[in-house]
Design an enzyme around this catalytic site. Structure first.
Site, PDB file in Angstrom:
ATOM      1  N   ASP A 175       1.123  -1.242  -0.088  1.00 23.59           N
ATOM      2  CA  ASP A 175       0.042   0.092  -0.048  1.00 23.59           C
ATOM      3  C   ASP A 175       1.016   1.331   0.109  1.00 23.59           C
ATOM      4  O   ASP A 175       1.984   1.074   0.220  1.00 23.59           O
ATOM      5  CB  ASP A 175      -0.810  -0.165   0.882  1.00 23.59           C
ATOM      6  CG  ASP A 175      -2.004   0.350   0.985  1.00 23.59           C
ATOM      7  OD1 ASP A 175      -1.684   2.043  -0.601  1.00 23.59           O
ATOM      8  OD2 ASP A 175      -3.107   0.656   1.906  1.00 23.59           O
TER       9      ASP A 175
HETATM   10  C1  BGC Z   1      -5.244   3.079   0.567  1.00 22.22           C
HETATM   11  C2  BGC Z   1      -5.478   2.406  -0.489  1.00 22.22           C
HETATM   12  C3  BGC Z   1      -5.117   2.777  -1.551  1.00 22.22           C
HETATM   13  C4  BGC Z   1      -4.203   3.516  -2.530  1.00 22.22           C
HETATM   14  C5  BGC Z   1      -3.751   3.972  -3.847  1.00 22.22           C
HETATM   15  C6  BGC Z   1      -3.488   4.070   0.595  1.00 22.22           C
HETATM   16  O1  BGC Z   1      -3.326   5.183   1.049  1.00 22.22           O
HETATM   17  O2  BGC Z   1      -5.235   2.574   1.567  1.00 22.22           O
HETATM   18  O3  BGC Z   1      -6.386   1.637  -0.585  1.00 22.22           O
HETATM   19  O4  BGC Z   1      -5.245   2.005  -2.812  1.00 22.22           O
HETATM   20  O5  BGC Z   1      -3.731   4.096  -1.030  1.00 22.22           O
HETATM   21  O6  BGC Z   1      -4.999   4.917  -3.617  1.00 22.22           O
END
Ligand code: BGC
Length: 763
Positions: free
Chosen positions: A285
């Site tokens: 993530d």
């Molecule tokens: C979130 C994810 C998301 C990613 C990309 C992160 O901050 O936890 O769920 O897919 O950002 O936007």
């Protein structure tokens, strides 16, 4: 020797004329493994490492920077770019690299729609209707692939039993079976028959694992749970998404039993690869590799990279760590080329599955084919969004059948959420445009035309807490506060109410209040809105509350004050029309809650499938030394699976085809469902099971099946559920998945609290 070898790898094709030559990609007709093996053999180390970088376009990383990285072969995939011209330009660059032309893939958070926004996931789950779920998935894939994208960071299947956590809005509720079913259908409908198809996207299920169980509901916090609970309740939805073919897995930000998921080789290798046979990609993530330092499992960025790659993180999201540190780690021998190859193989696997090696432009088409206007109205799917949104609206209360309303007289439409185009879409609204969404006020006006006088007043700001406003508007001005004083706004609302026959008040949370990094310790409606509700109640006019929010709220006061209450979640682009359909009876509400609604925050975690206590509290015979609060009831305000209709449904007793089940056999449980009211309608019959005596305590009931059924007024239908020993299995103390012989209760109801039951014995 090692030094020499790595130096030549590092400087790669730049100094080696043979390597500098253009190299063709292998024949795309080869089967995937052969193709990827052949391609890996052609790649230099820098090219391989470049494939592991997943970079986001954003304020810190403008397109120009990214173009520079692509030119250096340092990028494998890009996210947050959503128009065909932008994507094409980047793909062109990758396809014009001097040597090996490995296409990029393009991803985005299409969580509940791309341009047409569907209800937030928790709302979608409230439909309990897999056809509606499939519609939303299909349209998301059509619109996403039309925008040139190849992958979505969805579905989000983190089970959560804590409404303080803002991200419950993105998930599918508290129940394992319901979440797994919806997750499976989302993957199938988004990926279609083949993620390489013109109108399909590859999915990346998230956040692996157990992110929804963060302690105290505080985002990014620790998760600690027993292996039984993890395997029984939290992992099955991810597994279901992978069994349905999801090509990606996004790894969670939290630690699980002390190990950050990003550093958890047991989770990412033993469980995911070895036990489950997953061959797609794992992506960290946002910034999670860096965060290993703060988690305290790496002392430096270099070490964080080493830990992450060795633990099974294939692509690093939104950082430059892999690019920066992997070459040195390979050079020193701390990371092997085999480990790099293993990560790159997975990236190439998904690119192969996306069809990118056959045609890097499959989702882009030729230059002239781009839509003249990316935001054109004609690119939306409004009818589908409205049909799904009305199935997500849960009727919580309807005293004296105040609903549905007649299209006559005058209506006061009040509240900070009644005319908010941004809020009705919810968070993670992808490329959706607020200007294109229909508010409740607009929906009501559309429904009643000139037949009804509509008196609108905002009544209150969503909150008057300046700190919260600043927090919510930190990155984007999403809340526009009315500069008038609370008294002025309230006076206007009360005047509008006084001159109307009925009040519809839209209250709740701004979309940003139920989002990532939006945990709350208080889950009531903000105080300024509660004052407004009290003032509206005092007018004596019938009061209908339409609650918009991204989490179960504590609605005890509202339940007492309102004549009717609709849980609308954030219903999306067509939300206002959909709510009006329900208010005026053009659609008979059919949704059911996918999460228990606590009476107060102190009851959390509260979920229907809890274990029994050795000292259960009995409401009809209260005893001091039993499991209860002395200042609060045990049960929720609204239970899991609950939701009313404008008609009434009755269920017969449960009939079993046999009272014993063989270990290799199955039996059926049937009920007759009757629409005993005077309107056609849809409801959800829910099947729960309970193991009476087993080697470890088992939940008081667990959802194991459901059927969404439409019945005409007066019509009956017999519903049959097949029960098999597989449905009775659980992880015992030794972590074996078994079904133990003995008595089981079979319960069928229209919510989790009121059920009819029968029992049988597993031999
Ligand atoms: C979130 C994810 C998301 C990613 C990309 C992160 O901050 O936890 O769920 O897919 O950002 O936007």
């Amino acid at each position: 020797m090692k030094w020499l070898c790595s130096l030549s790898l590092l400087i790669g094709f730049a100094l080696n004329p043979a390597l500098a030559q253009t190299t063709d990609l292998p024949d795309p007709a080869l089967p995937r493994d052969d193709y990827v093996t052949a391609l890996l053999q052609k790649m230099t180390l820098p090219e391989k490492i470049g494939q592991l970088r997943l970079i986001s376009v954003g304020p810190d990383n403008p397109k120009e920077n990214i173009r520079d990285m692509i030119e250096k072969g340092q990028v494998g995939a890009i996210f947050n770019t959503v128009t065909r011209p932008d994507i094409r330009q980047m793909q062109d660059q990758a396809m014009q690299l001097p040597r090996l032309k490995v296409p990029l893939f393009f991803a985005y958070d299409i969580v509940h729609g791309q341009r047409t926004i569907f209800p937030i996931s928790l709302g979608l789950a409230s439909s309990w209707n897999l056809d509606a779920v499939a519609t939303s998935g299909r349209i998301s894939a059509i619109e996403g692939s039309e925008d040139g994208l190849n992958m979505t960071w969805a579905p989000m299947v983190d089970i959560s039993r804590d409404p303080r956590w803002g991200r419950v809005s993105e998930g599918l509720g508290e129940d394992t079976f319901l979440t797994a079913e919806i997750g499976r259908v989302l993957v199938q409908s988004i990926q279609g028959k083949n993620p390489a198809d013109r109108h399909a996207l590859m999915t990346s299920v998230k956040h692996f694992a157990a992110y929804g169980a963060v302690e105290g509901g505080r985002d990014y916090n620790t998760v600690d749970m027993s292996p039984q609970k993890l395997f029984q309740d939290y992992l099955p939805p991810y597994k279901a998404a992978l069994d349905a073919g999801s090509g990606g897995v996004m790894v969670a930000l939290n630690s699980l039993n002390g190990t950050p998921a990003t550093a958890d080789s047991w989770l990412l290798k033993d469980v995911l690869r070895t036990q489950w046979g997953f061959t797609g990609i794992t992506v960290s993530d946002h910034g999670a590799i860096k965060e290993l330092i703060r988690h305290g499992v790496a002392g430096s960025p270099r070490e964080a990279v080493k830990v992450a790659i060795k633990s099974g993180i294939n692509m690093s999201m939104s950082d430059e760590y892999y690019i920066r540190y992997l070459p040195g780690l390979v050079e020193s021998g701390e990371v092997t080329v085999d480990e790099i190859d293993d990560a790159v193989r997975h990236v190439l696997n998904v690119k192969y599955d996306m069809g990118l090696f056959r045609d890097a432009y499959a989702h882009l088409g030729p230059v002239g084919s781009d839509p003249a206007d990316t935001n054109a109205e004609s690119r939306l799917h409004r009818a589908e969004a409205r049909a799904v949104a009305r199935q997500s609206l849960v009727l919580l209360k309807n005293r004296l059948q105040v609903l549905p309303l007649k299209k006559q007289g005058s209506i006061a439409v009040i509240g900070p959420l009644a005319d908010s185009k941004r809020d009705i879409m919810g968070s993670w609204s992808a490329a959706g445009r607020a200007a294109q969404s229909v508010t409740l006020l607009e929906g009501i006006r559309n429904a009643v035309g000139s037949q009804v006088t509509v008196n609108y007043a905002k009544g209150a700001n969503v909150t008057d807490h300046q700190g919260l406003l600043a927090y919510l508007n930190q990155y984007e001005q999403t809340i526009q506060s009315d500069p008038r004083t609370p008294e002025q706004m309230l006076a206007e609302a009360v005047a509008a109410a006084n001159k109307s026959d009925v009040i519809i008040a839209a209250v709740g949370e701004a979309q940003g209040m139920a989002h990532e990094a939006s945990s709350r310790s208080d889950i009531t409606i903000p105080a300024i809105q509660r004052q407004m509700i009290a003032a509206l109640k005092a007018t004596g006019k019938p009061l209908i509350l339409v609650v918009m929010n991204g989490r179960p709220l504590s609605l005890v006061h509202e339940d007492q004050q309102a004549d009717a209450m609709i849980e609308a979640w954030f219903p999306g682009t067509e939300g206002g029309n959909a709510i009006a359909d329900v208010l005026f009876g053009d659609y008979n509400p059919s949704a059911k809650l996918p999460m228990s609604f606590p009476r107060s925050v102190g009851q959390i975690p509260i979920y229907y499938n809890h274990l029994p206590s050795g000292r259960p509290y009995r409401f009809d015979n209260p005893e001091k030394y039993t499991s209860h609060y002395y200042d609060e009831a045990n049960g929720p305000l609204y239970p899991f699976g609950y939701g009313l209709s404008y008609t009434t449904f009755t269920l017969s007793e449960v009939k079993l085809s046999a009272t014993t089940m063989a270990r290799d056999g199955s039996i059926t449980a049937s009920v007759t469902l009757t629409n005993s009211g005077s309107r056609d309608g849809r409801t959800v019959a829910q099947l729960y099971l309970h193991d009476r005596v087993s080697s470890i305590s088992r939940p008081v009931k667990e959802l194991k099946g459901f059927q969404s059924v439409f019945l005409k007024a007066g019509e009956s239908q017999t519903l049959t559920f097949t029960l098999s020993p597989d449905m009775l299995k659980f992880y015992n103390q030794q972590m074996q998945l078994i079904a133990e012989p003995g008595k089981f209760d079979v319960m069928i109801g229209l919510d989790s609290a009121r059920v009819n039951s029968a029992s049988f014995t597993l031999l």
